[in-house]
Design a protein around this motif. Structure first.
Motif, PDB file in Angstrom:
ATOM      1  N   THR A 171      12.084  -3.452   4.775  1.00  0.00           N
ATOM      2  CA  THR A 171      13.165  -2.539   5.653  1.00  0.00           C
ATOM      3  C   THR A 171      13.753  -4.334   6.455  1.00  0.00           C
ATOM      4  OG1 THR A 171      11.641  -2.724   7.210  1.00  0.00           O
ATOM      5  CG2 THR A 171      11.925  -0.814   6.088  1.00  0.00           C
ATOM      6  N   GLU A 172      14.953  -3.925   6.987  1.00  0.00           N
ATOM      7  CA  GLU A 172      15.592  -5.051   7.887  1.00  0.00           C
ATOM      8  C   GLU A 172      14.300  -5.509   8.840  1.00  0.00           C
ATOM      9  OE1 GLU A 172      18.098  -6.640   7.066  1.00  0.00           O
ATOM     10  OE2 GLU A 172      18.302  -7.739   8.890  1.00  0.00           O
ATOM     11  N   ALA A 191      20.926 -14.521   5.195  1.00  0.00           N
ATOM     12  CA  ALA A 191      21.763 -13.482   5.107  1.00  0.00           C
ATOM     13  C   ALA A 191      22.938 -13.910   3.966  1.00  0.00           C
ATOM     14  CB  ALA A 191      22.236 -13.359   6.593  1.00  0.00           C
ATOM     15  N   ARG A 228      18.958  -1.168  -6.599  1.00  0.00           N
ATOM     16  CA  ARG A 228      20.109  -0.720  -7.249  1.00  0.00           C
ATOM     17  C   ARG A 228      19.953  -0.128  -8.683  1.00  0.00           C
ATOM     18  NH1 ARG A 228      23.690  -5.817  -6.561  1.00  0.00           N
ATOM     19  NH2 ARG A 228      22.670  -6.575  -8.250  1.00  0.00           N
ATOM     20  N   TYR A 255      24.839 -11.651   2.357  1.00  0.00           N
ATOM     21  CA  TYR A 255      25.798 -10.876   2.875  1.00  0.00           C
ATOM     22  C   TYR A 255      25.442 -10.518   4.238  1.00  0.00           C
ATOM     23  CZ  TYR A 255      26.700 -10.976  -2.403  1.00  0.00           C
ATOM     24  OH  TYR A 255      26.747 -11.566  -3.489  1.00  0.00           O
ATOM     25  N   THR A 315      13.976  -8.707  -0.160  1.00  0.00           N
ATOM     26  CA  THR A 315      15.352  -8.476   0.429  1.00  0.00           C
ATOM     27  C   THR A 315      15.356  -7.193   1.264  1.00  0.00           C
ATOM     28  OG1 THR A 315      17.752  -7.863  -0.426  1.00  0.00           O
ATOM     29  CG2 THR A 315      15.972  -7.032  -1.681  1.00  0.00           C
ATOM     30  N   SER A 316      16.448  -7.119   1.983  1.00  0.00           N
ATOM     31  CA  SER A 316      16.325  -6.090   2.706  1.00  0.00           C
ATOM     32  C   SER A 316      17.394  -4.841   2.393  1.00  0.00           C
ATOM     33  CB  SER A 316      16.791  -6.308   4.198  1.00  0.00           C
ATOM     34  OG  SER A 316      18.110  -7.026   4.392  1.00  0.00           O
ATOM     35  N   ARG A 317      18.178  -5.476   1.199  1.00  0.00           N
ATOM     36  CA  ARG A 317      19.211  -4.357   0.704  1.00  0.00           C
ATOM     37  C   ARG A 317      18.126  -3.307  -0.184  1.00  0.00           C
ATOM     38  NH1 ARG A 317      19.489  -4.492  -4.816  1.00  0.00           N
ATOM     39  NH2 ARG A 317      19.874  -6.369  -6.089  1.00  0.00           N
ATOM     40  N   THR A 369      22.249  -8.343   4.940  1.00  0.00           N
ATOM     41  CA  THR A 369      21.657  -8.180   4.031  1.00  0.00           C
ATOM     42  C   THR A 369      20.699  -9.442   4.013  1.00  0.00           C
ATOM     43  OG1 THR A 369      23.087  -6.682   3.020  1.00  0.00           O
ATOM     44  CG2 THR A 369      21.344  -7.416   1.840  1.00  0.00           C
ATOM     45  N   HIS A 370      19.551  -9.545   4.304  1.00  0.00           N
ATOM     46  CA  HIS A 370      18.647 -10.667   3.955  1.00  0.00           C
ATOM     47  C   HIS A 370      17.979 -11.049   2.750  1.00  0.00           C
ATOM     48  CE1 HIS A 370      18.778 -10.512   8.418  1.00  0.00           C
ATOM     49  NE2 HIS A 370      18.706 -12.128   8.421  1.00  0.00           N
ATOM     50  N   TYR A 371      17.781 -12.011   2.340  1.00  0.00           N
ATOM     51  CA  TYR A 371      17.300 -12.392   0.894  1.00  0.00           C
ATOM     52  C   TYR A 371      16.311 -13.661   1.285  1.00  0.00           C
ATOM     53  CZ  TYR A 371      20.832  -9.767  -1.637  1.00  0.00           C
ATOM     54  OH  TYR A 371      21.627  -8.660  -2.293  1.00  0.00           O
TER      55      TYR A 371
END
Ligand code: 5GP
Length: 187
Positions: A54-55, A72, A41, A74, A36-38, A77-79
């Protein structure tokens, strides 16, 4: 036979809790760690919960055709599921467990066909889903609002999954999921 189990649900449905319980119960199951690029958490760890990229790195790997599927989920934000992750788990003879969003789950089922069992974890209601997301306390109000808005569209796609499990009482949802999985593994 190489097998995969796919779990999808609107965010906050309790999918991750159910998946964690299953991974403890079935030693031959292994979680597919998505990229993921997020940002991480809470207590999330790189290489355990996700491969945090990173993106730029994520886009580079899309170019290199490194993903089985990516999205994408969201805006911005890629997964995605790396091909190397599927190879890593199957090479050990383990069953792959996916925890992906609803579109990703439908795509993975199309890709893996009979090797796959897809399960949609359904929240009791959208109101209850929102209550759980607020209670989790990990997301900003605007993120929660986005997730709740998306949930309605996601629930409409539930019939495209092999099975639907309503997560009202967690223990019952886990038991129902185990029954589905036991049958699939025995096939
Ligand atoms: P979160 O940011 O809450 O960890 O995840 C957001 C959404 O992205 C969840 O629905 C999660 O299941 C989904 N997701 C995680 N990994 C992947 C993936 O590899 N592919 C797709 N399509 N969705 C994923």
């Amino acid at each position: 036979m190489e097998k995969v189990i796919i779990f999808s649900a609107p965010s906050g449905s309790g999918k991750t809790t159910i998946v964690h319980q299953l991974l403890q119960k079935y030693p031959q199951f292994e979680f597919s760690i998505s990229a993921t690029s997020r940002a991480p958490r809470g207590q999330e760890v790189d290489g355990v919960d996700y491969y945090f990229l990173t993106e730029e790195e994520f886009l580079r790997r899309i170019e290199a055709d490194a993903f089985v599927e990516w999205e994408a989920v969201y805006a911005g934000t890629h997964y995605g599921t790396l091909r190397s992750e599927v190879d890593r788990i199957w090479s050990k003879g383990n069953v792959i467990v996916f925890d992906v969003d609803v579109v990703g789950g439908i795509n993975l089922k199309k890709i893996f066909g009979d090797k796959a069992c897809s399960v949609f974890i359904m929240p009791p209601s959208v109101e209850e889903l929102e209550r759980r997301l607020v209670g989790r306390g990990t997301d900003a109000p605007e993120v929660i609002a986005k997730r709740v808005a998306k949930a309605g569209q996601e629930i409409e796609r539930a019939p495209e999954f092999d099975h639907i499990v309503v997560n009202d009482v967690l223990e019952e949802a886990v038991a129902a999921t185990c029954a589905i999985i036991d049958k699939f593994i025995a096939e």
